[in-house]
Design a protein around this motif. Structure first.
Motif, mmCIF file in Angstrom:
data_model
loop_
_atom_site.group_PDB
_atom_site.id
_atom_site.type_symbol
_atom_site.label_atom_id
_atom_site.label_comp_id
_atom_site.label_asym_id
_atom_site.label_seq_id
_atom_site.Cartn_x
_atom_site.Cartn_y
_atom_site.Cartn_z
ATOM 1 N N SER A 106 5.587 5.232 18.172
ATOM 2 C CA SER A 106 6.887 5.081 18.831
ATOM 3 C C SER A 106 6.845 5.647 20.253
ATOM 4 C CB SER A 106 7.968 5.792 18.014
ATOM 5 O OG SER A 106 9.218 5.717 18.653
ATOM 6 N N ASP A 166 12.946 8.490 18.159
ATOM 7 C CA ASP A 166 12.979 7.243 17.393
ATOM 8 C C ASP A 166 11.906 7.253 16.300
ATOM 9 O OD1 ASP A 166 15.057 6.409 19.020
ATOM 10 O OD2 ASP A 166 13.877 4.885 20.090
ATOM 11 N N THR A 170 12.474 7.054 12.256
ATOM 12 C CA THR A 170 11.764 6.088 11.407
ATOM 13 C C THR A 170 11.066 6.790 10.254
ATOM 14 O OG1 THR A 170 11.436 4.587 13.275
ATOM 15 C CG2 THR A 170 9.968 4.296 11.381
#
Length: 178
Positions: A106, A166, A170
């Motif tokens: 990410s 992020d 996840t």
């Protein structure tokens, strides 16, 4: 120290860690920093004990890389615990690897930095004493002038924070859905 910024690695790391804490808390996480100033010196066993004390769900050790032999090396990668005689917890190693892979991917995607993958370390004090999933995130190379400039740029740091957060979202989303 960074080749372009002349900033010490610990200064960059702390700047990123503070911004990361702010954003993660805004996303609803409880965040502990092992240090909140440049005058605190903790070795890896103390950092691990800190994570264990608070029974954290994930420990990320933020670093910048430096290659004395190359001013052009660039990219990000993570270091995770390798299963070995002194670190037999395969589940902890698996969770550390999974978190590192997701967060690094990410981070790399958001910042457009090369993803150099995951390295396994055995007999590293941080991992030897840590009883929670943990990994080291190398944000980039401060021995590379262009990358050093990026790592010290406020706008670029915002993309770094977004990429890391992020990835954390996840990772925990996958754990929740299992």
């Amino acid at each position: 120290k960074g080749t372009a910024s002349n900033k010490a690695e610990y200064e960059i790391n702390l700047s990123v860690a503070r911004k990361l804490k702010t954003e993660l808390e805004a996303r609803g996480y409880i965040v502990y920093l092992t240090r909140d100033g440049n005058n605190t010196l903790l070795h890896d066993a103390q950092r691990a004990a800190f994570a264990n004390k608070y029974d954290t769900d994930l420990m990320i050790s933020i670093h910048c890389n430096y290659d004395a032999n190359s001013t052009s090396k660039s990219g990000t990668f993570a270091i995770v615990p390798k299963v070995w005689d002194g670190y037999p917890d395969k589940n902890l190693s698996y969770l550390s690897y999974k978190a590192a892979a997701i967060v690094t991917a990410s981070y790399s995607e958001t910042t457009e930095m090369a993803n150099l993958g995951i390295c396994e370390a055995e007999n590293a004090p941080l991992f030897s004493f840590c009883k929670v999933p943990a990994f080291i995130l190398e944000l980039g190379y401060i021995s590379n002038s262009a990358e050093d400039k990026k790592l010290n740029n406020t706008e670029f740091q915002a993309s770094m924070i977004t990429g890391i957060c992020d990835g954390i979202d996840t990772y925990f989303g996958l754990l929740t859905n299992q």
